[in-house]
Enzyme design. Structure first.
Site, mmCIF file in Angstrom:
data_model
loop_
_atom_site.group_PDB
_atom_site.id
_atom_site.type_symbol
_atom_site.label_atom_id
_atom_site.label_comp_id
_atom_site.label_asym_id
_atom_site.label_seq_id
_atom_site.Cartn_x
_atom_site.Cartn_y
_atom_site.Cartn_z
ATOM 1 N N ASP A 186 -40.177 -18.453 45.111
ATOM 2 C CA ASP A 186 -39.838 -19.789 45.594
ATOM 3 C C ASP A 186 -39.933 -19.791 47.116
ATOM 4 O O ASP A 186 -40.294 -18.775 47.716
ATOM 5 C CB ASP A 186 -38.435 -20.211 45.098
ATOM 6 C CG ASP A 186 -38.381 -21.706 44.807
ATOM 7 O OD1 ASP A 186 -38.715 -22.490 45.713
ATOM 8 O OD2 ASP A 186 -38.027 -22.088 43.682
ATOM 9 N N HIS A 259 -43.271 -25.088 46.086
ATOM 10 C CA HIS A 259 -42.271 -24.008 46.216
ATOM 11 C C HIS A 259 -42.953 -22.682 46.560
ATOM 12 O O HIS A 259 -42.660 -21.643 45.974
ATOM 13 C CB HIS A 259 -41.460 -23.881 44.922
ATOM 14 C CG HIS A 259 -40.497 -25.023 44.720
ATOM 15 N ND1 HIS A 259 -39.356 -25.183 45.482
ATOM 16 C CD2 HIS A 259 -40.507 -26.071 43.855
ATOM 17 C CE1 HIS A 259 -38.695 -26.276 45.081
ATOM 18 N NE2 HIS A 259 -39.382 -26.845 44.107
ATOM 19 N N GLU A 322 -42.038 -30.392 41.741
ATOM 20 C CA GLU A 322 -41.707 -30.774 43.112
ATOM 21 C C GLU A 322 -42.769 -30.335 44.126
ATOM 22 O O GLU A 322 -42.480 -29.586 45.051
ATOM 23 C CB GLU A 322 -40.335 -30.184 43.483
ATOM 24 C CG GLU A 322 -39.241 -30.695 42.562
ATOM 25 C CD GLU A 322 -37.863 -30.086 42.850
ATOM 26 O OE1 GLU A 322 -36.879 -30.818 42.736
ATOM 27 O OE2 GLU A 322 -37.778 -28.892 43.171
HETATM 28 C C1 ACM Z 1 -36.372 -27.881 38.920
HETATM 29 O O1 ACM Z 1 -35.138 -27.950 38.759
HETATM 30 N N1 ACM Z 1 -36.927 -28.183 40.083
HETATM 31 C C2 ACM Z 1 -37.250 -27.487 37.841
#
Ligand code: ACM
Ligand code: ZN
Length: 754
Positions: A186, A259, A322
């Site tokens: 991440d 991420h 995201e």
């Molecule tokens: C997430 O909680 N962004 C998968």
């Protein structure tokens, strides 16, 4: 009538006996045999099948760590009493049968079924075994409802060494969970050694500090501690083997295209702009994502090749959530890719990205799974969707003929609060108590029976932004994992929260003995507001889970000196006051506490109507949450706030009689990391009859920016019965902020009228 009564009595007796069987998840079928088996540290385990020795070894590992002994294992028929393990292909994978009498315990199944049978036996043992211990005998037939019973752990935001992961896997196995979703990469740290690209861990595994304040607090506080860590490939192999011995598949997650900042810090060419970036020290969503140039795909193929060598799982998780599109918009290579591939926009570019990775994985006989944003711009042909933003992603995927795993934030996010936030360690927000997890039904009503078969199962996620220590991980995991295990294993019609709570008490005793950390929020008092809009008043109802415990309370206001008295009925709230309450057991020990303050105004307990309903996940107590005298706390929890995203909040409050008003105060929320923004406008209209409204005034964007989140509208208005308050949202979240391009949320906890 008599027959009915007898049946009724028998069924009460059976359920009372099953409550003595403390197995979680509840087995499909268990019949009490009216005798006991005496287990001692010398009771032999006998099997003629050498292929099940690893399951027996694992059972003995649990016995050793929980009781300090192992049972002897033999291939020769031993004396009775004994435990016999019988491998049989007549059973489906994961199913088992256990037959018990005073002389023998026989467990039958395939390897995985035998493992679960041994786990059931383990759970039937008392907290302590001295010389010998009688175990009530049951005949059990058991098998799971879903084939994906998942639990996730984020090791990027905070890193936990392999010994912790072993402990996690033991807990998962104890609750018959069979999938460990390991979130390895991440923005805040890359945690898996990749031999071909060593900087991923030597550089990308470390950050120069960490946010210590809440992401939604107005001031950001950081420590300056160099923080990080990673797993070597040898350690990964150990974890995979440890999991395998417990019939757990480890599904690795390598996040893309978003991420990805830790990877970009290690290798700046992976981004669109190629500039140096630092490993992120705070929480949110960040614009630096993988570019769609060919060299990025080569890099990711290198990474995935090593990952596939380490993890034998059918599925490889590639994240997909995201991913801000702003860098792609400004990148000539990405724009050229959109043209050359005939894509409409950046959302289709995201889909291109995921589909290209899917082709690579399927060439290696693996399947792709990703968060529900992989639906954006079109789903890859064989991808499975992990539905987290709600259940819609799971519905869309299965209607499309693809598989889905259900993990909606509303029921399955274990980073949310599980009890009253004032009694809990700092959390990201939300409110997902044990009862809510337990109530989850993984197959959405919108699906046909056939579509329902595409739901692989359920999973909970444990994100660790606010979880720094291992004890805290266990605290957030337990006992909610126990509830999830029953959701994923036990037959739908057989779930019963009361029986679960009784069985759970035995597990709590064992956690205490085994130094396993867990939340006791279940002993808390659950506060419930009764809105008596006819009499324009509110009452506070106090509930607690266990009938043998009692609630006591006192009310504090001004200089009052009330003492605790037994709670017998809902408490009328008619002035500013704080109710303090405690649950006590029969010895007077305090097990749980609650405290609730009320701020009474003309709107408290009033009739209220909303033009549009709040979003389903943030609608607790709607619409009365806005007039219940409770001001929302920060960090926010979903019990005190209503959230609106696709429609504006327009509330009409009926004061009951014509009155003069002086002031209106709205308690709103600013938590931009969670996409919650202050409204851009608050408009007030008033009416005598509820039909003809006239404008009374408004707070503009600049008034709101100046005043912060508590919006005050000061103006004397005569002869008003109805007050309509409308909040405008800022619309789309601007570039550079978390969730850029999505609609901003508006959250309001209370509208006070004075
Ligand atoms: C997430 O909680 N962004 C998968
Ligand atoms: Zn690019």
């Amino acid at each position: 009538m008599k027959t009915f009564f007898t049946l009724f009595l028998v069924s009460i007796l059976i359920s009372a006996q099953n409550q003595n069987l403390p197995i979680i998840p509840n087995p499909v079928d268990a019949k009490y045999q009216n005798q006991n088996f005496s287990l001692t540290p010398k009771t032999p385990i006998y099997t003629r099948h050498s292929n099940v020795l690893s399951e027996i070894l694992c059972f003995n590992h649990f016995l050793q760590s929980y009781y300090g002994f192992k049972l002897p294992v033999t291939k020769n028929v031993p004396e009775v009493p004994n435990i016999e393990i019988i491998f049989s292909n007549d059973f489906k994978a994961e199913a088992y049968q256990m037959e018990m009498n005073s002389q023998s315990i026989k467990i039958k199944g395939q390897k995985s079924g035998i493992f679960y049978g041994l786990i059931s036996l383990l759970q039937m043992l008392p907290t302590e075994i001295k010389e010998t211990h009688p175990i009530p005998c049951y005949n059990i037939n058991d098998y799971p409802r879903f084939k994906w019973r998942g639990m996730h752990l984020d090791v990027s935001r905070h890193f936990f060494p392999k010994e912790n992961i072993f402990r996690y896997l033991d807990i998962l196995a104890y609750y018959k969970m069979n999938t460990f979703h390991w979130h390895l990469t991440d923005d805040q740290g890359w945690r898996i050694e990749i031999k071909k690209h060593p900087l991923l861990t030597s550089k990308g595994g470390w950050r120069n500090g960490t946010l210590i304040s809440h992401a939604s607090s107005p001031t950001e506080l950081y420590d300056s501690i160099y923080y990080g860590g990673f797993y070597t490939q040898e350690e990964v192999k150990e974890v995979v083997a440890y999991a395998k011995a417990r019939h757990i598949t480890v599904v690795p997650e390598i996040e893309m295209p978003g991420h990805a900042v830790a990877a970009i810090h290690a290798y700046p060419y992976l981004s669109c702009h190629g500039k140096e970036v630092s490993v992120i020290q705070k929480w949110g969503v960040f614009d630096d994502v993988f570019c769609t140039k060919d060299t990025v795909f080569s890099f990711l193929e290198d990474v995935l090749t090593e990952v596939m060598d380490l993890f034998p799982s059918e599925y490889i998780h590639v994240g997909g959530d995201e991913c801000p599109k702003i860098n792609w918009k400004n990148c000539p290579v990405c724009q050229e890719r959109i043209k050359s591939e005939n894509l409409k926009n950046e959302f289709e570019l995201q889909s291109y990205f995921i589909k290209r990775i899917e082709v690579f994985l399927s060439k290696h006989n693996r399947k792709l799974i990703g968060w529900d944003e992989i639906l954006e711009g079109g789903l890859a042909p064989n991808a499975a969707v992990m539905s987290w933003q709600g259940i819609e992603g799971g519905i869309a995927a299965t209607k499309h003929g693809n598989n889905a795993v259900m993990t909606p934030g509303s029921h399955c996010y274990f980073d949310h609060y599980q009890g009253d936030p004032s009694n809990e360690p700092l959390a990201i927000g939300g409110f997902t108590p044990l009862s809510k997890v337990y109530s989850y039904e993984p197959i959405p009503e919108a699906l046909t029976a056939e579509e329902g078969t595409l739901i692989l199962g359920a999973q909970a996620n444990l994100w660790t932004e606010y979880i720094e220590t291992w004890k805290h991980v266990e605290y957030m995991l337990l006992p909610r994992l126990c509830a999830l295990s029953e959701v994923a294993w036990s037959p739908k019609g057989q779930k019963e929260y009361e029986s679960f709570l009784i069985r759970l008490k035995d597990h709590f005793q064992k956690f205490d003995k085994r130094d396993i950390h867990y939340a006791k929020s279940i002993y808390e008092i659950n506060t419930e507001i009764i809105n008596d809009t006819i009499n324009h008043q509110i009452l506070l109802k106090l509930n607690q889970a266990y009938p043998e415990n009692k609630i006591y309370y006192k009310s504090e206001f001004e200089n009052s000196k009330e003492t605790f008295i037994p709670y017998t009925r809902p408490i009328l709230i008619h002035k500013n006051q704080t109710i303090k309450a405690e649950t006590r057991d029969d010895k007077g020990n305090v097990l749980g506490k609650a405290e609730q303050s009320f701020f009474v105004s003309k709107s408290t307990g009033a009739k209220i109507q909303l033009k549009h309903q709040p979003a389903k996940s943030y609608s607790h107590g709607s619409p009365h949450t806005l007039t219940d005298g409770i001001l929302g706390h920060i960090p926010w929890n979903s019990k005190e706030w209503l959230g609106f995203q696709s429609h504006p909040l327009i509330a009409t409050i009926d004061l009951g009689t014509t009155q003069n008003i002086e002031k209106i105060i709205a308690h709103t929320l600013k938590a931009e990391a969670s996409w919650i923004h202050l409204p851009s406008k608050m408009k007030i209209d008033v009416s005598m009859d509820g039909k003809k409204f006239k404008k009374a005034g408004e707070l503009s964007a600049s008034d709101i920016t100046k005043s912060g989140r508590i919006l005050e509208f000061n103006k004397s208005i005569k002869n008003v019965r109805y007050v309509r308050i409308s909040f405008d949202s800022i619309g789309k979240i601007p570039a550079g902020k978390s969730g850029a391009g999505h609609n901003a949320w508006v959250f309001v906890s209370e509208i006070q009228i004075f």
